[in-house]
Design a protein around this motif. Structure first.
Motif, PDB file in Angstrom:
ATOM      1  N   ASN A  60       0.767  -1.192  -0.173  1.00 48.44           N
ATOM      2  CA  ASN A  60       0.004  -0.037   0.015  1.00 48.44           C
ATOM      3  C   ASN A  60       0.793   1.303  -0.022  1.00 48.44           C
ATOM      4  O   ASN A  60       2.091   1.161  -0.161  1.00 48.44           O
ATOM      5  N   ALA A  61       0.198   2.375   0.260  1.00 46.67           N
ATOM      6  CA  ALA A  61       0.917   3.888   0.159  1.00 46.67           C
ATOM      7  C   ALA A  61       1.907   4.161   1.289  1.00 46.67           C
ATOM      8  O   ALA A  61       1.556   3.478   2.294  1.00 46.67           O
ATOM      9  N   PHE A  62       2.833   4.880   1.233  1.00 43.62           N
ATOM     10  CA  PHE A  62       3.551   5.232   2.130  1.00 43.62           C
ATOM     11  C   PHE A  62       4.468   4.275   2.694  1.00 43.62           C
ATOM     12  O   PHE A  62       4.676   4.121   3.947  1.00 43.62           O
ATOM     13  N   VAL A  63       4.755   2.967   2.144  1.00 43.27           N
ATOM     14  CA  VAL A  63       5.601   1.908   2.705  1.00 43.27           C
ATOM     15  C   VAL A  63       7.043   2.387   2.386  1.00 43.27           C
ATOM     16  O   VAL A  63       7.547   2.604   1.401  1.00 43.27           O
ATOM     17  N   TYR A  64       8.020   1.916   3.549  1.00 41.57           N
ATOM     18  CA  TYR A  64       9.424   1.896   3.384  1.00 41.57           C
ATOM     19  C   TYR A  64      10.133   0.609   3.334  1.00 41.57           C
ATOM     20  O   TYR A  64       9.801   0.232   4.649  1.00 41.57           O
ATOM     21  N   VAL A  65      10.632   0.188   2.192  1.00 41.70           N
ATOM     22  CA  VAL A  65      11.195  -1.159   2.438  1.00 41.70           C
ATOM     23  C   VAL A  65      12.622  -0.957   1.997  1.00 41.70           C
ATOM     24  O   VAL A  65      12.997  -0.421   0.907  1.00 41.70           O
ATOM     25  N   CYS A  66      13.459  -1.233   3.263  1.00 36.37           N
ATOM     26  CA  CYS A  66      14.909  -1.116   3.218  1.00 36.37           C
ATOM     27  C   CYS A  66      15.649  -2.073   2.541  1.00 36.37           C
ATOM     28  O   CYS A  66      15.041  -3.201   2.038  1.00 36.37           O
ATOM     29  N   ALA A  67      17.064  -1.988   2.355  1.00 36.45           N
ATOM     30  CA  ALA A  67      17.746  -3.121   1.745  1.00 36.45           C
ATOM     31  C   ALA A  67      17.912  -4.144   2.553  1.00 36.45           C
ATOM     32  O   ALA A  67      17.678  -4.263   3.917  1.00 36.45           O
ATOM     33  N   ALA A  68      18.033  -5.355   1.970  1.00 37.16           N
ATOM     34  CA  ALA A  68      18.121  -6.753   2.658  1.00 37.16           C
ATOM     35  C   ALA A  68      16.775  -7.129   3.048  1.00 37.16           C
ATOM     36  O   ALA A  68      16.723  -8.200   3.948  1.00 37.16           O
ATOM     37  N   VAL A  69      15.488  -6.798   2.472  1.00 34.14           N
ATOM     38  CA  VAL A  69      14.379  -7.362   2.892  1.00 34.14           C
ATOM     39  C   VAL A  69      14.031  -8.278   1.687  1.00 34.14           C
ATOM     40  O   VAL A  69      13.967  -7.814   0.556  1.00 34.14           O
ATOM     41  N   MET A  76       0.858  -9.111   1.827  1.00 33.21           N
ATOM     42  CA  MET A  76       0.302  -7.769   2.096  1.00 33.21           C
ATOM     43  C   MET A  76       0.937  -7.064   3.162  1.00 33.21           C
ATOM     44  O   MET A  76       1.142  -7.493   4.290  1.00 33.21           O
ATOM     45  N   ILE A  77       1.236  -5.788   2.577  1.00 30.61           N
ATOM     46  CA  ILE A  77       1.935  -4.960   3.302  1.00 30.61           C
ATOM     47  C   ILE A  77       1.046  -3.556   3.460  1.00 30.61           C
ATOM     48  O   ILE A  77       1.012  -2.999   2.387  1.00 30.61           O
ATOM     49  N   SER A  78       0.378  -3.253   4.488  1.00 32.24           N
ATOM     50  CA  SER A  78      -0.510  -2.086   4.544  1.00 32.24           C
ATOM     51  C   SER A  78      -0.008  -0.752   4.847  1.00 32.24           C
ATOM     52  O   SER A  78       1.426  -0.951   4.987  1.00 32.24           O
ATOM     53  N   ALA A  79      -0.706   0.281   4.631  1.00 30.35           N
ATOM     54  CA  ALA A  79      -0.217   1.578   4.266  1.00 30.35           C
ATOM     55  C   ALA A  79       0.846   1.799   5.608  1.00 30.35           C
ATOM     56  O   ALA A  79       0.583   1.544   6.715  1.00 30.35           O
ATOM     57  N   GLY A  80       1.796   2.651   5.302  1.00 31.03           N
ATOM     58  CA  GLY A  80       2.581   3.211   6.543  1.00 31.03           C
ATOM     59  C   GLY A  80       3.686   2.393   6.881  1.00 31.03           C
ATOM     60  O   GLY A  80       4.322   2.650   8.076  1.00 31.03           O
ATOM     61  N   THR A  81       3.659   1.177   6.721  1.00 31.68           N
ATOM     62  CA  THR A  81       4.681   0.093   7.087  1.00 31.68           C
ATOM     63  C   THR A  81       6.052   0.463   6.999  1.00 31.68           C
ATOM     64  O   THR A  81       6.160   1.139   5.837  1.00 31.68           O
ATOM     65  N   ILE A  82       7.061   0.530   8.114  1.00 29.09           N
ATOM     66  CA  ILE A  82       8.316   0.644   7.903  1.00 29.09           C
ATOM     67  C   ILE A  82       9.154  -0.513   8.194  1.00 29.09           C
ATOM     68  O   ILE A  82       9.117  -1.077   9.412  1.00 29.09           O
ATOM     69  N   PHE A  83      10.053  -0.895   7.505  1.00 31.40           N
ATOM     70  CA  PHE A  83      11.092  -2.002   7.500  1.00 31.40           C
ATOM     71  C   PHE A  83      12.519  -1.209   8.032  1.00 31.40           C
ATOM     72  O   PHE A  83      12.735  -0.138   7.578  1.00 31.40           O
ATOM     73  N   THR A  84      13.320  -1.972   8.929  1.00 32.79           N
ATOM     74  CA  THR A  84      14.502  -1.676   9.268  1.00 32.79           C
ATOM     75  C   THR A  84      15.522  -2.412   8.976  1.00 32.79           C
ATOM     76  O   THR A  84      15.205  -3.813   8.989  1.00 32.79           O
ATOM     77  N   THR A 118       0.635 -11.118   6.271  1.00 33.15           N
ATOM     78  CA  THR A 118      -0.125  -9.744   6.030  1.00 33.15           C
ATOM     79  C   THR A 118       0.652  -8.866   7.294  1.00 33.15           C
ATOM     80  O   THR A 118       0.565  -9.435   8.326  1.00 33.15           O
ATOM     81  N   ILE A 119       1.028  -7.720   6.921  1.00 33.30           N
ATOM     82  CA  ILE A 119       1.486  -6.680   8.001  1.00 33.30           C
ATOM     83  C   ILE A 119       0.619  -5.416   7.794  1.00 33.30           C
ATOM     84  O   ILE A 119       0.136  -4.845   7.115  1.00 33.30           O
ATOM     85  N   GLY A 120      -0.248  -5.235   9.041  1.00 35.99           N
ATOM     86  CA  GLY A 120      -0.888  -4.087   9.134  1.00 35.99           C
ATOM     87  C   GLY A 120      -0.405  -2.814   9.082  1.00 35.99           C
ATOM     88  O   GLY A 120       0.781  -2.623   9.327  1.00 35.99           O
ATOM     89  N   ALA A 121      -1.414  -2.110   9.164  1.00 30.14           N
ATOM     90  CA  ALA A 121      -0.887  -0.545   8.713  1.00 30.14           C
ATOM     91  C   ALA A 121      -0.130   0.151   9.960  1.00 30.14           C
ATOM     92  O   ALA A 121      -0.579  -0.134  10.926  1.00 30.14           O
ATOM     93  N   GLY A 122       0.817   0.778   9.452  1.00 26.57           N
ATOM     94  CA  GLY A 122       1.677   1.543  10.590  1.00 26.57           C
ATOM     95  C   GLY A 122       2.632   0.738  11.486  1.00 26.57           C
ATOM     96  O   GLY A 122       2.984   1.195  12.456  1.00 26.57           O
ATOM     97  N   MET A 139      -2.268  -4.073  13.309  1.00 22.65           N
ATOM     98  CA  MET A 139      -1.895  -2.539  12.837  1.00 22.65           C
ATOM     99  C   MET A 139      -1.223  -1.882  13.974  1.00 22.65           C
ATOM    100  O   MET A 139      -1.450  -2.074  15.146  1.00 22.65           O
ATOM    101  N   GLY A 140      -0.096  -1.101  13.513  1.00 27.61           N
ATOM    102  CA  GLY A 140       0.500  -0.330  14.754  1.00 27.61           C
ATOM    103  C   GLY A 140       1.589  -1.043  15.441  1.00 27.61           C
ATOM    104  O   GLY A 140       1.993  -0.468  16.514  1.00 27.61           O
ATOM    105  N   SER A 141       2.027  -2.305  15.221  1.00 28.68           N
ATOM    106  CA  SER A 141       2.632  -3.546  15.582  1.00 28.68           C
ATOM    107  C   SER A 141       4.055  -3.013  15.962  1.00 28.68           C
ATOM    108  O   SER A 141       4.454  -2.513  14.475  1.00 28.68           O
ATOM    109  N   LEU A 142       4.987  -3.084  16.636  1.00 26.70           N
ATOM    110  CA  LEU A 142       6.545  -2.976  16.535  1.00 26.70           C
ATOM    111  C   LEU A 142       6.989  -4.568  16.772  1.00 26.70           C
ATOM    112  O   LEU A 142       7.122  -5.151  17.711  1.00 26.70           O
TER     113      LEU A 142
END
Length: 216
Positions: A60-69, A76-84, A118-122, A139-142
């Motif tokens: 979805n929108a505004f997802v950040y997928v970094c190197a090594a992923v 399914m990767i929902s909006a606003g998900t951030i990988f590190t 599935t990864i929930g939004a945020g 959603m919103g999990s760390l």
């Protein structure tokens, strides 16, 4: 069937995009990334270099997928998900006189998202971990540790509170987080059958398959 790429998207050299995939506006995909067939990459998403994405993945929108992923099929990767990918990041060398390079190095740690998850939004996804097959992150999990197959995890830090079917329906609540046992659980939505042993979920054959007699 060719890929559909919005004119505002930035696609760097060496990127491979499979047939039927849609790349929406202001997406940026860095060099040498591979995206499979029939995927959707939502607006303003950033995908770093050398990322591997399977077939029929929805980002979805505004997802950040970094190197090594690495993302397998049907995720399914929902909006606003951030990988590190770095446990202890710093902008500079210890003397503050030189920027550290952004290229992957010995501190870059991988993340694997297995098929059907599935990864929930945020959500924020840590590194050096695996999100299991058909797992679901609320959603919103760390997420700071690996998630077993079919587990539902929520919270900060995320922990297992139950298990879900391939179709996404909740199968079972865990009385204690991460642990449960049941000889057979049937999905009320689709009829698929599972066994749960000390929190480990395994798929059982369909009822008609289980009743079929062996051929002589």
């Amino acid at each position: 069937m060719s890929a559909r790429i919005h004119p505002t998207a930035i696609i760097e050299e060496g990127v491979q995009i499979g047939a039927g995939t849609s790349i929406w506006d202001h997406v940026h995909i860095r060099r040498s990334t591979r995206i499979g067939e029939e995927c959707i990459v939502g607006e303003k998403t950033y995908i770093a270099y050398d990322v591997h994405i399977g077939n029929r993945v929805k980002i979805n929108a505004f997802v950040y997928v970094c190197a090594a992923v690495t993302i397998e099929d049907g995720v399914m990767i929902s909006a606003g998900t951030i990988f590190t990918n770095d446990r202890f990041p710093r902008a500079t060398t210890p003397d503050l006189k030189q920027l550290r390079p952004s290229e992957p190095d010995e501190h870059t740690l991988p993340t694997l998202v297995r098929e059907g998850a599935t990864i929930g939004a945020g959500s924020v996804i840590g590194n050096d971990l695996t999100i299991g097959r058909f797992a679901m992150v609320g959603m919103g999990s760390l997420v700071t540790r690996s998630v077993p197959d079919f587990h539902l995890v929520i919270g900060s830090p995320a922990s297992s509170v139950g298990c879900v079917c391939r179709c996404g329906q909740l199968l079972l609540h865990f009385a204690e987080r991460g642990t449960a046992s049941a000889e057979e659980v049937t999905c009320v939505a689709c009829g698929r059958r599972y066994a749960v042993a000390d929190g480990a979920v395994s798929e059982l054959p369909a009822a008609e398959e289980a009743l079929e007699l062996p051929r002589v």
